[in-house]
Design a protein around this motif. Structure first.
Motif, short mmCIF file in Angstrom:
data_model
loop_
_atom_site.label_atom_id
_atom_site.label_comp_id
_atom_site.label_asym_id
_atom_site.label_seq_id
_atom_site.Cartn_x
_atom_site.Cartn_y
_atom_site.Cartn_z
N ARG A 116 0.84 -1.21 0.00
CA ARG A 116 0.00 0.00 0.00
C ARG A 116 0.87 1.25 0.00
O ARG A 116 0.63 2.19 -0.75
N THR A 117 1.89 1.27 0.84
CA THR A 117 2.80 2.41 0.93
C THR A 117 3.51 2.66 -0.40
O THR A 117 3.72 3.81 -0.79
N ALA A 118 3.83 1.58 -1.12
CA ALA A 118 4.50 1.71 -2.42
C ALA A 118 3.55 2.14 -3.52
O ALA A 118 3.98 2.41 -4.63
N GLY A 119 2.26 2.19 -3.23
CA GLY A 119 1.28 2.59 -4.23
C GLY A 119 0.84 1.45 -5.13
O GLY A 119 0.20 1.68 -6.16
N ASP A 120 1.18 0.22 -4.76
CA ASP A 120 0.84 -0.96 -5.57
C ASP A 120 -0.48 -1.59 -5.17
O ASP A 120 -0.94 -2.53 -5.83
N LEU A 121 -1.08 -1.11 -4.10
CA LEU A 121 -2.24 -1.78 -3.53
C LEU A 121 -3.15 -0.75 -2.87
O LEU A 121 -2.66 0.18 -2.23
#
Length: 53
Positions: free
Chosen positions: A35-40
């Protein structure tokens, strides 16, 4: 777009054949990392029903 739902019975954590607290912690940490990486995106059950691709 794809999705997945994490459903579990908390009373079964740390019982034979089910997730341990450590395994659940690993899963949740993985979700936070993605989530933090913007993938989820983490959605509520309602949001999952009304999300559009």
């Amino acid at each position: 777009m794809t999705g997945d739902r994490l459903t579990m019975y908390p009373s079964l954590i740390d019982t034979a054949g089910y997730l341990s607290t450590a395994q659940l912690t690993d899963v949740l940490n993985y979700i936070v990392t993605r989530r933090t990486a913007g993938d989820l995106a983490v959605l509520s059950p309602y949001e999952l029903m009304v999300v559009s691709p």
